[in-house]
Design a protein around this motif. Structure first.
Motif, PDB file in Angstrom:
ATOM      1  N   ASN A 173      37.976  42.140  47.234  1.00 54.98           N
ATOM      2  CA  ASN A 173      37.596  42.741  48.519  1.00 54.98           C
ATOM      3  C   ASN A 173      36.893  44.079  48.307  1.00 54.98           C
ATOM      4  O   ASN A 173      37.197  45.073  48.979  1.00 54.98           O
ATOM      5  CB  ASN A 173      38.824  42.896  49.421  1.00 54.98           C
ATOM      6  CG  ASN A 173      39.490  41.569  49.731  1.00 54.98           C
ATOM      7  OD1 ASN A 173      38.828  40.538  49.811  1.00 54.98           O
ATOM      8  ND2 ASN A 173      40.806  41.584  49.897  1.00 54.98           N
ATOM      9  N   ARG A 199      38.200  38.080  48.411  1.00 51.67           N
ATOM     10  CA  ARG A 199      36.866  37.841  47.874  1.00 51.67           C
ATOM     11  C   ARG A 199      36.752  38.557  46.522  1.00 51.67           C
ATOM     12  O   ARG A 199      36.897  39.782  46.445  1.00 51.67           O
ATOM     13  CB  ARG A 199      35.806  38.337  48.859  1.00 51.67           C
ATOM     14  CG  ARG A 199      35.877  37.601  50.193  1.00 51.67           C
ATOM     15  CD  ARG A 199      34.800  38.063  51.147  1.00 51.67           C
ATOM     16  NE  ARG A 199      33.465  37.811  50.631  1.00 51.67           N
ATOM     17  CZ  ARG A 199      32.848  36.628  50.688  1.00 51.67           C
ATOM     18  NH1 ARG A 199      33.472  35.598  51.227  1.00 51.67           N
ATOM     19  NH2 ARG A 199      31.630  36.480  50.215  1.00 51.67           N
ATOM     20  N   SER A 201      34.731  39.443  42.873  1.00 53.38           N
ATOM     21  CA  SER A 201      33.431  39.616  42.231  1.00 53.38           C
ATOM     22  C   SER A 201      33.661  40.278  40.879  1.00 53.38           C
ATOM     23  O   SER A 201      34.751  40.789  40.591  1.00 53.38           O
ATOM     24  CB  SER A 201      32.484  40.443  43.109  1.00 53.38           C
ATOM     25  OG  SER A 201      33.097  41.662  43.501  1.00 53.38           O
ATOM     26  N   ALA A 213      30.363  37.772  45.797  1.00 52.73           N
ATOM     27  CA  ALA A 213      31.805  37.536  45.915  1.00 52.73           C
ATOM     28  C   ALA A 213      32.084  36.060  46.200  1.00 52.73           C
ATOM     29  O   ALA A 213      31.328  35.378  46.883  1.00 52.73           O
ATOM     30  CB  ALA A 213      32.408  38.405  47.017  1.00 52.73           C
ATOM     31  N   HIS A 215      35.330  33.567  47.555  1.00 48.62           N
ATOM     32  CA  HIS A 215      36.609  33.663  48.257  1.00 48.62           C
ATOM     33  C   HIS A 215      37.656  32.786  47.582  1.00 48.62           C
ATOM     34  O   HIS A 215      37.419  31.605  47.300  1.00 48.62           O
ATOM     35  CB  HIS A 215      36.461  33.236  49.717  1.00 48.62           C
ATOM     36  CG  HIS A 215      37.716  33.443  50.520  1.00 48.62           C
ATOM     37  ND1 HIS A 215      38.580  32.421  50.831  1.00 48.62           N
ATOM     38  CD2 HIS A 215      38.267  34.569  51.043  1.00 48.62           C
ATOM     39  CE1 HIS A 215      39.594  32.906  51.521  1.00 48.62           C
ATOM     40  NE2 HIS A 215      39.433  34.203  51.661  1.00 48.62           N
TER      41      HIS A 215
END
Length: 421
Positions: A173, A199, A201, A213, A215
């Motif tokens: 996030n 999310r 990344s 990103a 989920h």
């Protein structure tokens, strides 16, 4: 004594033996994928026969000579001279570092060494293939959905597998997972929790680019369903009441409603319009998804209403003697229960008594009013009749509410008393 001489071997065969015996270059990696603007280490070692002395070592990016010319030395190439550093020696190590690589550096690279002998030259073919990738092609690979308690592995991938010692940073996030800075490109979540959903990344340490990103969806069974009541104040008969079941689960649950053990409805919201006393009782909701189910604690609906169904009943001995009385009792259905009772005699403006019971000593029609905090109601009137007897001040009280049989019994009792006198 004659000596037998061995036949002379062909010259070409001797050259093959001389050319292969003890000569070689070994590369640590035959293919290297590097990040743009990073530094690349090409590690290798080389061997040659004893009796040779190394005169020159260098790297080149071609394995084909033109007109017997020597292979071009990269250290003399202006494109490489400021970026190429030889880390090896003139014994067996032939490692180099190439810095600030770009896509233009994608080639095959070969190590070349020359000894002091006329035929003492060697090119390490096949060489090292270099691929250069941009950090903007980083992608996170993750399962779309996992169940709470499972282990999950996320992978930060590029168009090729980076062979330099890149350090990966992970984000959830958009916030960095500061406790995770890995020299490999995988993030392992042991016994995943619902709080791990979000999310994800990745990025390479020292670079500003962050991958798109992905989920991570963590599914889990319902937990602690809770019922809220609206309005939350006192519920009066005739009101509209709404029960709401809140439950944390993924995927969202199906909700069922029960009054006691009886199913009464479904859906997150259960509404009752114009509620009545029949709706009083304990309610609970059941939250269910494919991972399990959970019942809420029960809540009680207590419907308030004013006094109603007020009535008067008559008690007392059927054999009335001088000085006797008839006791009248006032009954009421109400919530909360009525605590205030007032007695009236028809055609009189003021009350004649209070309390749930009343002793009637004279003829007349009597009724009661029952009160609670929400209102009052009046009962139907009952008739009390006093019959005076023929002897000394004796009297009989006959109470009737329209029943002929009771009057007949009283008359029979009077006759029996008169006969005994």
């Amino acid at each position: 004594m004659s000596v037998r001489m061995a036949p002379r071997l062909p010259l070409i065969f001797l050259l093959m033996i001389h050319g292969d015996a003890g000569w070689g270059v070994r590369y640590s990696h035959s293919h290297i994928c590097a990040l743009k603007d990073s530094s690349v280490i090409m590690s290798c070692t080389y061997t040659y026969p004893t009796g040779h002395q190394i005169m020159k070592v260098f790297w080149t990016k071609t394995n084909v000579r033109k007109d017997n010319e020597e292979f071009p030395d990269l250290s003399n190439d202006t494109e490489y001279s400021q970026r190429l550093q030889y880390l090896g020696d003139k014994q067996q190590n032939c490692t180099i570092r190439l810095s600030h690589v770009t896509q233009k550096d994608e080639h095959m690279y070969y190590f070349r060494f020359i000894t002091d002998k006329p035929d003492g030259k060697w090119l390490g073919d096949p060489g090292v293939s270099l691929t250069v990738t941009d950090d903007t092609d980083l992608q996170v690979e993750s399962p779309e959905r996992v169940t709470e308690g499972d282990s999950v592995r996320l992978t930060c991938k590029s168009s090729c597998t980076l062979t330099d010692r890149a350090t990966f940073i992970w984000y959830r996030n958009s916030q960095p997972l500061t406790e995770r800075r890995d020299t490999n490109n995988q993030l392992l979540l042991q016994s995943v929790r619902r709080e791990d959903a979000g999310r994800y990344s990745c990025a390479l340490h020292g670079h500003t680019y962050i991958s798109p990103a992905v989920h991570l969806n963590v599914t889990y069974p319902p937990v602690n369903p809770v019922i809220s009541i609206s309005p939350s104040a006192e519920i009066m008969e005739g009101d509209s009441v709404t029960l709401i079941c809140s439950s944390d689960s993924n995927p969202p649950p199906e909700i069922s409603w029960f009054k006691g053990e009886m199913f009464v409805g479904s859906g997150r919201i259960y509404s009752i319009s114009k509620i009545s006393s029949d709706h009083s009782g304990e309610y609970k909701c059941r939250s269910r998804n494919k991972h399990g189910e959970k019942d809420s604690d029960a809540v009680t609906l207590n419907v308030m209403y004013r006094s109603r169904n007020v009535s008067v009943s008559i008690t007392g001995s059927a054999k009335i003697v001088e000085g006797g009385s008839v006791t009248l009792i006032c009954s009421s259905d109400s919530n909360p229960p009525a605590l205030n009772f007032i007695w009236f005699k028809e055609n009189q403006s003021s009350s004649v008594g209070s309390g749930q019971s009343f002793s009637a000593l004279q003829s007349g029609r009597f009724y009661c009013e029952a009160h609670n905090q929400h209102g009052s109601q009046r009962s139907d009137a009952v008739t009390v009749t006093v019959h005076h007897g023929a002897c000394k001040n004796a009297f009989v009280i006959t109470a009737a509410s329209g029943g002929g049989l009771f009057i007949i019994i009283i008359i029979i009792i009077i006759i029996i008393i008169l006969l005994k006198m």
